[in-house]
Design a protein around this motif. Sequence first.
Motif, short mmCIF file in Angstrom:
data_model
loop_
_atom_site.label_atom_id
_atom_site.label_comp_id
_atom_site.label_asym_id
_atom_site.label_seq_id
_atom_site.Cartn_x
_atom_site.Cartn_y
_atom_site.Cartn_z
N PRO A 14 0.96 -1.21 0.15
CA PRO A 14 0.01 0.03 -0.19
C PRO A 14 0.86 1.17 0.03
O PRO A 14 0.53 2.17 -0.55
N LYS A 15 1.84 1.20 0.76
CA LYS A 15 2.70 2.65 0.74
C LYS A 15 3.44 2.85 -0.57
O LYS A 15 3.66 3.99 -0.95
N TYR A 16 3.48 1.84 -1.57
CA TYR A 16 4.07 2.20 -2.90
C TYR A 16 2.76 2.47 -3.88
O TYR A 16 3.02 2.11 -4.96
N GLY A 17 1.57 2.48 -3.31
CA GLY A 17 0.71 2.67 -4.27
C GLY A 17 -0.52 1.53 -4.31
O GLY A 17 -1.55 1.78 -4.87
N GLY A 18 -0.17 0.25 -4.08
CA GLY A 18 -0.98 -0.91 -3.93
C GLY A 18 -1.41 -1.60 -5.15
O GLY A 18 -2.33 -2.37 -5.12
N ARG A 19 -0.99 -0.78 -6.38
CA ARG A 19 -1.50 -1.32 -7.76
C ARG A 19 -0.78 -2.46 -8.10
O ARG A 19 0.37 -3.02 -7.62
N GLY A 20 -1.42 -3.32 -9.01
CA GLY A 20 -0.87 -4.60 -9.32
C GLY A 20 -0.36 -4.42 -10.80
O GLY A 20 -0.67 -3.65 -11.61
N LEU A 21 0.49 -5.26 -11.15
CA LEU A 21 1.00 -5.66 -12.53
C LEU A 21 1.02 -7.02 -12.89
O LEU A 21 0.90 -7.89 -12.21
N ARG A 22 0.70 -7.35 -14.24
CA ARG A 22 0.63 -8.50 -14.85
C ARG A 22 1.28 -8.46 -16.21
O ARG A 22 1.34 -7.63 -16.95
N TRP A 23 1.82 -9.72 -16.33
CA TRP A 23 2.69 -9.95 -17.64
C TRP A 23 2.70 -11.63 -18.15
O TRP A 23 2.51 -12.24 -17.39
N ARG A 141 4.89 11.95 -5.63
CA ARG A 141 3.85 12.40 -5.79
C ARG A 141 3.57 13.79 -4.91
O ARG A 141 2.74 14.66 -4.98
N ALA A 142 4.62 14.10 -4.14
CA ALA A 142 4.77 15.13 -3.26
C ALA A 142 5.71 16.05 -4.04
O ALA A 142 5.77 17.26 -3.29
N SER A 143 6.23 16.13 -5.11
CA SER A 143 6.97 16.97 -5.84
C SER A 143 6.33 17.56 -6.87
O SER A 143 5.47 17.03 -7.66
N GLY A 144 6.13 18.81 -6.83
CA GLY A 144 5.65 19.73 -7.69
C GLY A 144 5.92 19.50 -9.32
O GLY A 144 5.12 19.36 -9.95
N ARG A 145 7.37 19.39 -9.60
CA ARG A 145 8.15 19.08 -11.01
C ARG A 145 7.41 17.79 -11.32
O ARG A 145 6.75 17.64 -12.71
N ALA A 146 7.10 16.54 -10.42
CA ALA A 146 6.85 15.51 -11.02
C ALA A 146 5.49 15.41 -11.29
O ALA A 146 4.82 14.90 -12.33
N VAL A 147 4.29 16.28 -10.47
CA VAL A 147 3.11 16.25 -10.78
C VAL A 147 2.95 17.08 -11.88
O VAL A 147 2.08 16.52 -12.75
N THR A 148 3.70 17.98 -12.45
CA THR A 148 3.22 19.04 -13.62
C THR A 148 3.90 18.00 -14.76
O THR A 148 3.27 18.18 -15.93
N CYS A 149 4.71 17.04 -14.57
CA CYS A 149 5.18 16.25 -15.63
C CYS A 149 4.52 14.81 -15.93
O CYS A 149 4.90 14.21 -16.74
N ASN A 150 3.64 14.77 -14.81
CA ASN A 150 2.92 13.27 -14.74
C ASN A 150 3.71 12.33 -14.71
O ASN A 150 3.39 11.45 -15.26
N GLU A 151 4.84 12.35 -13.87
CA GLU A 151 5.73 11.48 -13.76
C GLU A 151 5.88 11.04 -12.06
O GLU A 151 7.01 11.34 -11.47
N VAL A 152 4.69 10.83 -11.53
CA VAL A 152 4.75 11.03 -9.96
C VAL A 152 5.15 9.18 -9.43
O VAL A 152 4.92 9.27 -8.19
N GLU A 153 5.09 8.44 -10.36
CA GLU A 153 5.62 7.13 -9.93
C GLU A 153 6.86 6.96 -9.33
O GLU A 153 7.83 7.44 -10.08
N GLY A 154 7.20 6.63 -8.15
CA GLY A 154 8.69 6.62 -7.49
C GLY A 154 8.84 7.13 -6.19
O GLY A 154 7.95 7.91 -5.76
N TRP A 155 10.31 7.26 -5.67
CA TRP A 155 10.58 7.82 -4.55
C TRP A 155 11.97 7.94 -4.56
O TRP A 155 12.81 7.55 -5.46
N VAL A 156 12.46 8.53 -3.60
CA VAL A 156 13.88 8.85 -3.33
C VAL A 156 14.23 8.28 -1.69
O VAL A 156 13.25 8.67 -0.90
N LYS A 157 15.04 7.70 -1.46
CA LYS A 157 15.45 7.08 -0.26
C LYS A 157 16.80 7.40 0.01
O LYS A 157 17.69 7.05 -0.73
N ILE A 158 17.13 7.92 1.34
CA ILE A 158 18.15 8.29 1.84
C ILE A 158 18.61 7.35 3.07
O ILE A 158 17.97 7.22 3.95
N VAL A 159 19.93 6.96 3.06
CA VAL A 159 20.36 6.10 4.24
C VAL A 159 21.36 6.58 4.89
O VAL A 159 22.34 7.21 4.19
N GLY A 160 21.46 7.04 6.06
CA GLY A 160 22.57 7.64 6.86
C GLY A 160 23.13 6.95 8.18
O GLY A 160 22.29 5.87 8.68
#
Length: 235
Positions: A14-23, A141-160
């Motif tokens: 669910p935290k990554y959208g919960g959608r399914g893929l089939r192939w 999906r919380a990025s304004g540029r991603a929303v305007t480009c319709n490229e909201v799928e994804g995320w950035v993760k930082i480890v420290g």
Amino acid sequence: EAGRRNLLGLRFPPKYGGRGLRWEDEIVAIGRTANTASLNADGLGIKLGEHGEVHVNASLQTTIPHIYAIGDVIRGAGLAHQAMAEAELVVEALQGAQVDATSLIVPACIYTHPEVATVGLSEEQMRAETDAVIVGEFPLRASGRAVTCNEVEGWVKIVGDKRTGKLRGVHIYASHASELISEATLAIAQGLTIDQYVKQVHPHPTISEALGEAGWVALNKPLHVPRIQRKRLRK
């Protein structure tokens, strides 16, 4: 309908959208081995590993000091840009410089859509070292540029590393991730702390802002996502 029952598939959490893929089909890549069988390494006295890889030291010298090896024939990720960097080190070594290939910080990219790019340690690798791990995730999906480009799928993760505050890994799942990973590579190579990293100004609006946003989440100072939703700090 009978054919559909034979399709392969998965469903995202669910935290990554919960959608399914089939192939219909999939190809699983289980790795590569070095193509060194024709090198006559044994006859030359060059040591090989169990998978045919050439053994080298930190200076990329084989067991015969005046013979060097780089790229896919040595142990490593087998990436073209890593081989190029190793070649540059060998040229420097041949000119008398002291080089250390183990100091290279090498990003890896997968050119899917969206792309995947990663550099440094994963969260799992960090937790194998210490419990003092800081993690921050920022959804596109919380990025304004991603929303305007319709490229909201994804995320950035930082480890420290909580003990030192240093940035140890960055992982991106996003369009153009391969173009974004270089600044993270530089930050890790220069030993920046997450606090130093987030204070670098990113242009607005850009997808690159997500890198800084993930850093603020890791520091428990999120700017554009709820504090609890995307913050994971484990002591």
